[in-house]
Design a protein around this motif. Structure first.
Motif, PDB file in Angstrom:
ATOM      1  N   GLU A 139       2.064  42.508  32.409  1.00 66.52           N
ATOM      2  CA  GLU A 139       1.003  43.505  32.262  1.00 66.52           C
ATOM      3  C   GLU A 139       0.826  44.393  33.490  1.00 66.52           C
ATOM      4  OE1 GLU A 139      -2.380  41.089  31.444  1.00 66.52           O
ATOM      5  OE2 GLU A 139      -1.721  40.552  29.403  1.00 66.52           O
ATOM      6  N   HIS A 140       1.393  43.985  34.625  1.00 67.63           N
ATOM      7  CA  HIS A 140       1.111  44.672  35.889  1.00 67.63           C
ATOM      8  C   HIS A 140       2.379  44.732  36.730  1.00 67.63           C
ATOM      9  CE1 HIS A 140      -1.244  44.515  39.991  1.00 67.63           C
ATOM     10  NE2 HIS A 140      -0.740  45.719  39.764  1.00 67.63           N
ATOM     11  N   LEU A 141       2.735  45.918  37.230  1.00 66.76           N
ATOM     12  CA  LEU A 141       3.888  46.095  38.109  1.00 66.76           C
ATOM     13  C   LEU A 141       3.408  46.533  39.485  1.00 66.76           C
ATOM     14  CD1 LEU A 141       6.333  48.023  35.723  1.00 66.76           C
ATOM     15  CD2 LEU A 141       6.346  45.582  36.274  1.00 66.76           C
ATOM     16  N   THR A 142       4.038  45.977  40.525  1.00 68.30           N
ATOM     17  CA  THR A 142       3.777  46.434  41.887  1.00 68.30           C
ATOM     18  C   THR A 142       5.072  46.974  42.471  1.00 68.30           C
ATOM     19  OG1 THR A 142       4.317  44.339  42.985  1.00 68.30           O
ATOM     20  CG2 THR A 142       2.062  44.611  42.192  1.00 68.30           C
ATOM     21  N   THR A 143       4.946  47.927  43.380  1.00 62.51           N
ATOM     22  CA  THR A 143       6.140  48.500  43.991  1.00 62.51           C
ATOM     23  C   THR A 143       5.788  49.204  45.288  1.00 62.51           C
ATOM     24  OG1 THR A 143       8.163  49.743  43.491  1.00 62.51           O
ATOM     25  CG2 THR A 143       6.080  50.805  42.907  1.00 62.51           C
ATOM     26  N   GLU A 144       6.809  49.711  45.953  1.00 62.55           N
ATOM     27  CA  GLU A 144       6.662  50.536  47.140  1.00 62.55           C
ATOM     28  C   GLU A 144       7.182  51.931  46.824  1.00 62.55           C
ATOM     29  OE1 GLU A 144      10.712  50.075  46.624  1.00 62.55           O
ATOM     30  OE2 GLU A 144       9.217  48.463  46.652  1.00 62.55           O
ATOM     31  N   THR A 145       6.814  52.898  47.648  1.00 56.70           N
ATOM     32  CA  THR A 145       7.438  54.215  47.517  1.00 56.70           C
ATOM     33  C   THR A 145       7.434  54.885  48.875  1.00 56.70           C
ATOM     34  OG1 THR A 145       7.504  56.203  46.114  1.00 56.70           O
ATOM     35  CG2 THR A 145       5.352  55.576  46.968  1.00 56.70           C
ATOM     36  N   SER A 159       2.672  53.649  32.498  1.00 55.20           N
ATOM     37  CA  SER A 159       1.721  54.276  31.584  1.00 55.20           C
ATOM     38  C   SER A 159       2.305  54.387  30.181  1.00 55.20           C
ATOM     39  CB  SER A 159       1.349  55.669  32.115  1.00 55.20           C
ATOM     40  OG  SER A 159       0.509  56.352  31.208  1.00 55.20           O
ATOM     41  N   TYR A 160       3.580  54.709  30.101  1.00 51.71           N
ATOM     42  CA  TYR A 160       4.268  54.854  28.808  1.00 51.71           C
ATOM     43  C   TYR A 160       4.193  53.561  27.999  1.00 51.71           C
ATOM     44  CZ  TYR A 160       8.119  56.161  25.613  1.00 51.71           C
ATOM     45  OH  TYR A 160       8.876  56.446  24.500  1.00 51.71           O
ATOM     46  N   PHE A 161       4.305  52.423  28.689  1.00 51.70           N
ATOM     47  CA  PHE A 161       4.278  51.126  28.009  1.00 51.70           C
ATOM     48  C   PHE A 161       2.901  50.442  28.098  1.00 51.70           C
ATOM     49  CE2 PHE A 161       8.855  51.697  28.732  1.00 51.70           C
ATOM     50  CZ  PHE A 161       9.330  51.443  27.444  1.00 51.70           C
ATOM     51  N   GLY A 162       1.889  51.169  28.571  1.00 48.05           N
ATOM     52  CA  GLY A 162       0.531  50.622  28.612  1.00 48.05           C
ATOM     53  C   GLY A 162       0.327  49.539  29.636  1.00 48.05           C
ATOM     54  N   MET A 163       0.990  49.646  30.797  1.00 43.54           N
ATOM     55  CA  MET A 163       0.892  48.631  31.835  1.00 43.54           C
ATOM     56  C   MET A 163       0.145  49.168  33.059  1.00 43.54           C
ATOM     57  SD  MET A 163       4.882  47.468  31.579  1.00 43.54           S
ATOM     58  CE  MET A 163       4.761  46.034  32.628  1.00 43.54           C
ATOM     59  N   LYS A 164      -0.374  48.261  33.863  1.00 43.01           N
ATOM     60  CA  LYS A 164      -1.008  48.619  35.129  1.00 43.01           C
ATOM     61  C   LYS A 164       0.059  48.740  36.213  1.00 43.01           C
ATOM     62  CE  LYS A 164      -4.414  46.950  38.504  1.00 43.01           C
ATOM     63  NZ  LYS A 164      -5.290  45.824  38.912  1.00 43.01           N
ATOM     64  N   CYS A 165      -0.179  49.605  37.189  1.00 46.42           N
ATOM     65  CA  CYS A 165       0.801  49.791  38.267  1.00 46.42           C
ATOM     66  C   CYS A 165       0.082  49.952  39.600  1.00 46.42           C
ATOM     67  CB  CYS A 165       1.651  51.037  37.980  1.00 46.42           C
ATOM     68  SG  CYS A 165       2.985  51.333  39.166  1.00 46.42           S
ATOM     69  N   THR A 166       0.555  49.228  40.606  1.00 48.53           N
ATOM     70  CA  THR A 166       0.045  49.361  41.974  1.00 48.53           C
ATOM     71  C   THR A 166       1.181  49.792  42.882  1.00 48.53           C
ATOM     72  OG1 THR A 166      -1.630  47.645  41.626  1.00 48.53           O
ATOM     73  CG2 THR A 166      -1.070  48.175  43.907  1.00 48.53           C
ATOM     74  N   VAL A 167       0.971  50.873  43.618  1.00 43.99           N
ATOM     75  CA  VAL A 167       2.014  51.444  44.470  1.00 43.99           C
ATOM     76  C   VAL A 167       1.579  51.434  45.927  1.00 43.99           C
ATOM     77  CG1 VAL A 167       3.456  53.464  44.933  1.00 43.99           C
ATOM     78  CG2 VAL A 167       2.722  52.969  42.577  1.00 43.99           C
ATOM     79  N   PHE A 168       2.380  50.805  46.789  1.00 39.77           N
ATOM     80  CA  PHE A 168       2.164  50.869  48.230  1.00 39.77           C
ATOM     81  C   PHE A 168       3.038  52.004  48.767  1.00 39.77           C
ATOM     82  CE2 PHE A 168       0.705  46.649  47.212  1.00 39.77           C
ATOM     83  CZ  PHE A 168      -0.386  46.473  48.057  1.00 39.77           C
ATOM     84  N   MET A 169       2.394  53.063  49.230  1.00 32.17           N
ATOM     85  CA  MET A 169       3.097  54.262  49.677  1.00 32.17           C
ATOM     86  C   MET A 169       3.168  54.291  51.204  1.00 32.17           C
ATOM     87  SD  MET A 169       2.270  58.206  48.607  1.00 32.17           S
ATOM     88  CE  MET A 169       3.451  59.526  48.928  1.00 32.17           C
ATOM     89  N   VAL A 170       4.372  54.469  51.748  1.00 34.82           N
ATOM     90  CA  VAL A 170       4.558  54.521  53.205  1.00 34.82           C
ATOM     91  C   VAL A 170       3.559  55.510  53.796  1.00 34.82           C
ATOM     92  CG1 VAL A 170       6.157  55.112  55.055  1.00 34.82           C
ATOM     93  CG2 VAL A 170       6.980  53.877  53.037  1.00 34.82           C
ATOM     94  N   ARG A 171       2.806  55.056  54.787  1.00 37.49           N
ATOM     95  CA  ARG A 171       1.676  55.832  55.284  1.00 37.49           C
ATOM     96  C   ARG A 171       2.059  57.249  55.724  1.00 37.49           C
ATOM     97  NH1 ARG A 171      -3.455  54.737  56.691  1.00 37.49           N
ATOM     98  NH2 ARG A 171      -3.137  52.519  56.302  1.00 37.49           N
ATOM     99  N   SER A 172       3.204  57.406  56.379  1.00 39.90           N
ATOM    100  CA  SER A 172       3.597  58.747  56.831  1.00 39.90           C
ATOM    101  C   SER A 172       3.739  59.708  55.649  1.00 39.90           C
ATOM    102  CB  SER A 172       4.912  58.683  57.615  1.00 39.90           C
ATOM    103  OG  SER A 172       5.963  58.190  56.803  1.00 39.90           O
ATOM    104  N   SER A 173       4.247  59.201  54.519  1.00 39.50           N
ATOM    105  CA  SER A 173       4.362  60.036  53.325  1.00 39.50           C
ATOM    106  C   SER A 173       3.015  60.195  52.627  1.00 39.50           C
ATOM    107  CB  SER A 173       5.382  59.434  52.348  1.00 39.50           C
ATOM    108  OG  SER A 173       6.690  59.495  52.875  1.00 39.50           O
TER     109      SER A 173
END
Length: 444
Positions: A139-145, A159-173
């Motif tokens: 139900e939930h995916l986590t990732t970095e970017t 979103s397409y498959f109705g799932m939750k997503c948490t993204v850790f984005m590199v602070r400089s970006s």
């Protein structure tokens, strides 16, 4: 004139494919490698990772793909439908105006992966990963970017498959590319600057350096920490692992068909590299033929001078050895070309290439001399991207601009020698959400 998906005019060659020509299988390079890919090792025991141990991070379907010895792996109908919805197959263009500006006899082509809703090649694997997770009840995916292209793609796929997503984005970006986080949030994702105070590891990094600009390795550690502590949650990786390279091969498989339609045989295939996914997806189907003696193409992986995971071997700054994929040492150990998992690169504008290691498959090919690598500095990269913008009318991502700079350099070599070579590069993403970086470089 339009003949079988080929638009040919005096200064235009555009090659398209019908939706029925979208590949029905992915290409898995593992059986064709010159030697078996070294096994991933458990981070604690240092023993080869068992399938059930992989499943702590990834769903069974992706683990099977990661370890598969099948050459061709079927693309599920649901994934093919989603790929068509986001614009696949993508077009191949000849860069005639760029050729004219360079006064080169070379013929330059580029594969347009910038036309997806996320603006890059990343949805090719994001959709597949979200599908296999969803099909197993996750139900939930986590990732970095880094630059935000992968985070945008996974947010859209979740979103397409109705799932939750948490993204850790590199602070400089996160700070320099605010519109990327807006895209992710519009798709419903939680976007957190990394290092953050959300995780134990993030808090540890901030305690050591409150102003830490972050890195993909740190962001991976944070995403994995959340995934390991949460039920019905899995981690998704946008590059490096074999199943990611596999999903991206739709790029190269399409490109092969398109070049065949116009009777072109490439001399050089060029793509930028950070973790290696767009390069792998673009080149692996052609590398299969080269290893069978069916072509003599030169494959060129282009990286930033400040993150020389491949080219740094000659200078001793990079090594081909087992290393962690993240900074905290939570991932399996992978044999790859690496600058060291604690390496924090300069805050360059090509945030998607700020990764310390290279995909194990790409690393092995480089170690065997099957592919080449080049490193290009930021100033030369942006100079090339400006010329491409003014000739071809497309603003490229800073990451993709490394491939453009290399293609221009090789086209100018053709000008010196008079060789009418055929150069094809992967335009892995657009730069419409990177305009602040362009403004900073050119004082706009």
């Amino acid at each position: 004139m339009i003949v079988e998906g080929v638009l040919m005019a005096e200064n235009i060659i555009k090659v398209t494919l019908d939706v029925d020509e979208l590949p029905k299988t992915w290409y898995n390079i593992l059986p064709d490698l010159p030697e078996p890919l070294p096994a991933a090792l458990h981070p604690a025991t240092k023993e080869p990772l068992r399938p059930e141990e992989w499943e702590a991070l990834f769903p069974k379907g992706l683990v099977r793909q990661e370890l598969s010895e099948e050459t061709d792996i079927r693309i599920p109908d649901e994934v093919r439908e989603a790929l068509i919805r986001i614009g696949r197959p993508t077009p191949l263009y000849r860069a005639k105006r760029l050729e004219d500006a360079l006064k080169t006899p070379a013929r330059i082509y580029y594969k347009r992966e910038d036309v997806s809703p996320a603006g890059s090649h990343k949805p090719n694997t994001a959709i597949a990963q979200a599908y296999f997770n969803y099909s197993e009840g996750i139900e939930h995916l986590t990732t970095e970017t880094g630059a935000g292209q992968w985070g945008s793609a996974l947010s859209a796929a979740a979103s397409y498959f109705g799932m939750k997503c948490t993204v850790f984005m590199v602070r400089s970006s996160y700070d320099s590319k605010p519109y990327r986080k807006y895209v992710m949030k519009l798709f419903g994702a939680d976007v957190i600057p990394s290092p953050s105070d959300t995780t134990e590891y993030g808090r540890c990094m901030l305690k050591k350096d409150p102003g830490c600009s972050g890195s993909l390795g740190i962001a991976i550690s944070e995403a994995i920490e959340i995934a390991m502590k949460s039920e019905r949650t899995k981690y998704s990786l946008g590059s490096v692992l074999n199943h990611v390279m596999l999903h991206q091969t739709v790029i190269g498989l399409e490109t092969k068909k398109q070049l065949e339609k116009i009777g072109e045989k490439p001399d050089k295939l060029i793509a930028c590299v950070g973790g290696g996914s767009n390069f792998a997806g673009f080149t692996f189907p052609f590398i299969r033929d080269k290893m069978k003696g069916k072509n003599d193409i030169r494959f060129i992986a282009v990286e930033p001078k400040s993150v020389p995971s491949l080219t740094g071997v000659a200078e001793g700054t990079s090594r081909y050895e087992y290393d962690f994929g993240d900074t905290a040492g939570m991932t399996p150990l992978l044999k790859m070309h690496t600058l060291g998992h604690d390496f924090i690169p300069e805050t360059i504008h090509a945030g998607g290439l700020r990764y310390h290691g290279m995909a194990p498959t790409v690393s092995l090919l480089y170690d065997h001399g099957i592919i080449d690598a080049e490193a290009i500095g930021q100033e030369d990269t942006f100079t090339a991207s400006r010329l491409f913008t003014r000739t071809e009318g497309i603003i490229p991502a800073p990451e993709s601009s490394h491939a453009i700079a290399s293609a221009i350099s090789h086209a100018l070599e053709c000008k010196k020698t008079g060789d009418p070579g055929v150069i094809v590069f992967n335009l892995s993403g657009h730069g419409l959400l990177d305009l602040q970086n362009y403004a900073n470089i050119f004082s706009l």
